[in-house]
Write an enzyme that holds these catalytic residues in place. Structure first.
Site: not given
Ligand code: FUB
Ligand code: ZN
Length: 656
Positions: A327, A423
């Site tokens: 990501e 999230c």
């Molecule tokens: O790890 C917490 C949240 O979940 C991150 O900010 C997002 O990218 C997702 O992976």
């Molecule tokens: Zn998110």
């Protein structure tokens, strides 16, 4: 740092938004998203993956206080991701913001009752994370790298500060101060403590927000420690892994440390690397720390990182994090439109970073990005009915590729009801609900208007009250009417952002040409203001045919349409399938029409372009021949509104 340029944003309590474009989004968050997310947090959305969030808190409270009975079986275990607590924190934060502009007794009562449950889960020494309270407290602080304890703490500090500011209630705030005490007793520079820092950042900016309320040096010190300890040799995450046996998730990867922005100390970093949300949250905390302490070196690092992102790694929509692998950011000028990740949270994180940079120095290069993310890659994350969400925000979507090409499996063509890793939806809620705090900032001598939202701000300046009223049909039209009503004649500098997309503008004061100077993308009017002063800013808003720096291989020979801050796209619904066959053609006579009934009211752009004709035979290849095109009326809608009429192809960049 030029201290005279540093400003503070007006708070939500000082700015009432009443905006043609944004008020419906804010209302949607209040009336749809918050209630829907509340159901989701309580596992009451049929067909959606359970969140377990409230259940975890109730269970943690029952385990902490055996006399309590919330009806949760005590052996049921922790549910969801290790960072599940953060979803509730984000919801509380968003709900608190909404209370600032729409008081609601029932919601406030729900918040108070929920905060009681949260506080009942808190340990004697202040510790408060349901994952470890349920799974075993002896393991707490053993996996700072991946287990998000400090991330959840950061989100809860933000929630507590928001509720305190909105409702004046400090129960959650006091609980968080105790939690920070607990963390501070275990982590920090002192010999006997763990020399660690959060694997997922946010605590940095949250602690600085807490410090702004408490003025307790401990809070600022811990934030600064988290920033400067990151990436220092010997690397804490390596030590932690050796000591506790937590494997490195990215063991054999080039992002082994960079995923956590820990490849080197932050002051040596010049390019954005690793997980995009983490990175931009860290940079936001760094900007806050630089602003507060006047740390010139840290500000220089923030500027370098900001430049790297916005000049080399940001999509035209303001999205960041091009790679699904981690990501994460990938490398300069790598901006694929179809395999893109562009997490909604990452665009939000970039808006946070840019907003903070703008409070250090009012420069349109910062506020342009705040605006760009908000109007494009942030709100694209939410359906217009507020009931489904994108995690990934592609600039090109092809249904069969999403279905059958593993490289694009993460790219959905329809928004989803909820996510196991949820999230993004609550993050969207908190930024949209707090938009009033993005409009103006001020210091003792100057007021700046950064975003043109219909609104009324009331605050005090130079010992007197000042009201600023904005009326506009932005982003559909470029005219912005501003009335300034000081309590008495007051001299100050008023700065108005001139967006970078605007090639020409006019500024009138009380009907005549205004005298202003331009500095860093702001028109500055330095004069004595009095009641009745009226400004009219007219921003030309033509359709701009955009191209990309030639280093970007994916956009070679392509163009994208923008009008004002909005990026436009083609959808299958309006233009048929195989959008890749469409060309802009030339010349372009753009028609712009406001369609009231379409997509809750949008300006649509259309013009006669070209479509490559199919061949007469079914050959897959042929020797070079003259291409044939037919005229085609092309219809573009604002990018944020795509996928609201069913799934299908979509494309931002089209052939030139
Ligand atoms: O790890 C917490 C949240 O979940 C991150 O900010 C997002 O990218 C997702 O992976
Ligand atoms: Zn998110």
């Amino acid at each position: 740092m030029d201290k005279s340029r540093v400003t503070t944003y007006l708070s939500l309590n000082q700015v009432a938004v009443n905006d043609l474009f944004w008020s419906p989004f804010m209302e949607r968050v209040r009336t749809k998203v918050l209630p829907y997310q509340w159901k989701a947090l309580n596992d009451k959305v049929p067909g959606a993956e359970p969140s377990y969030c409230i259940r975890n808190f109730k269970l943690a409270a029952e385990l902490t206080h055996p006399e309590l009975d919330y009806g949760v079986p005590r052996d049921i275990g922790f549910g969801g991701m290790v960072f599940q607590d953060s979803d509730l924190a984000k919801w509380i934060e968003a709900a608190a913001y909404s209370l600032a502009w729409h008081p609601d007794r029932d919601l406030e009562q729900t918040l108070d009752e929920t905060i009681d449950i949260i506080c009942n889960a808190q340990q004697e020494d202040g510790y408060l994370n349901t994952c470890y309270i349920i799974n075993g407290l002896e393991k707490r602080f053993t996996n700072l790298k991946d287990h998000h304890e400090l991330y959840c703490m950061g989100h809860f500090i933000e929630a507590a500060a928001a509720y305190y500011e909105a409702a004046g209630k400090r129960k959650l705030l006091d609980a968080m101060i105790r939690y920070v005490d607990c963390v501070d007793a275990h982590i920090g520079a002192e010999e006997e403590k763990l020399h660690g820092y959060p694997g997922h950042e946010i605590a940095e900016m949250a602690l600085i927000r807490l410090y702004a309320i408490t003025r307790d040096e401990k809070h600022l010190k811990l934030a600064k420690y988290f920033i400067d300890q990151r990436g220092q040799p010997p690397l804490y995450f390596e030590e932690e892994t050796r000591r506790n046996g937590n494997a490195f998730y990215w063991q054999d990867s080039y992002i082994k440390y960079q995923y956590y922005q820990a490849g080197k100390p932050v002051r040596e970093q010049t390019a954005a690397e690793g997980h995009a949300v983490r990175a931009a949250y860290l940079y936001s905390g760094m900007a806050d720390a630089a602003r507060l302490t006047g740390d010139q070196e840290l500000l220089g690092v923030c500027k370098a990182l900001y430049a790297n992102i916005t000049k080399k790694q940001m999509y035209i929509t303001g999205a960041i994090g091009q790679s699904a692998y981690g990501e994460a950011f990938s490398y300069d000028y790598d901006l694929p439109n179809d395999t893109v990740y562009a997490e909604t949270c990452a665009a939000i994180a970039l808006a946070f970073f840019a907003r903070r940079m703008a409070s250090i120095e009012p420069r349109a290069e910062y506020t342009d990005v705040v605006e760009k993310t908000l109007f494009n890659s942030i709100i694209s994350g939410m359906a217009l009915d507020g009931e489904s969400f994108f995690y990934v925000n592609p600039l090109e979507a092809l249904p069969q590729a999403s279905l059958k090409d593993r490289r694009m499996g993460h790219v959905k063509i329809e928004r989803q009801k909820w996510f196991g890793c949820a999230c993004c939806p609550p993050n969207l809620a908190r930024i949209i609900a707090s938009l009033g705090a993005y409009v103006h900032s001020a210091n003792a001598d100057a007021v700046y208007t950064h975003l043109y939202l219909g609104s009324e701000a009331r605050f005090s300046l130079a010992g007197g009250n000042l009201k600023i009223k904005i009326e506009t049909r932005y982003p559909w039209e470029g005219q912005v009417d501003i009335s300034l009503v000081p309590e008495r004649k007051t001299a100050f500098t008023y700065g108005l952002r001139i967006p970078s997309w605007c090639g020409s503008f006019s500024l009138k004061l009380n009907g005549s040409d205004a005298a202003y100077t331009l500095r860093d993308g702001y028109a500055l009017l330095n004069r004595e203001w009095q009641e009745g002063d009226k400004l009219r800013l007219s921003l030309d808003m033509p359709v701009n045919l955009m191209e990309t720096n030639p280093h970007v291989r994916d956009n070679q020979g392509k163009a994208a349409l923008m009008r004002g801050p909005l990026v436009y796209c083609l959808e299958e619904k309006d233009n048929g399938t195989e959008l890749f066959k469409l060309h802009t053609g030339t010349p372009h006579e753009f028609k712009v029409n406001y369609e009231k009934e379409l997509l809750e009211g949008v300006c649509v752009i259309s013009f006669t372009g070209k479509r490559e004709k199919d061949w007469q035979d079914d050959a897959l290849y042929r020797s070079r021949a003259e291409k044939e095109y037919e005229d085609r009326e092309l219809k573009f809608i604002p990018y944020y509104a795509w996928a609201n009429r069913g799934g299908g192809e979509m494309r931002v960049w089209i052939n030139r």
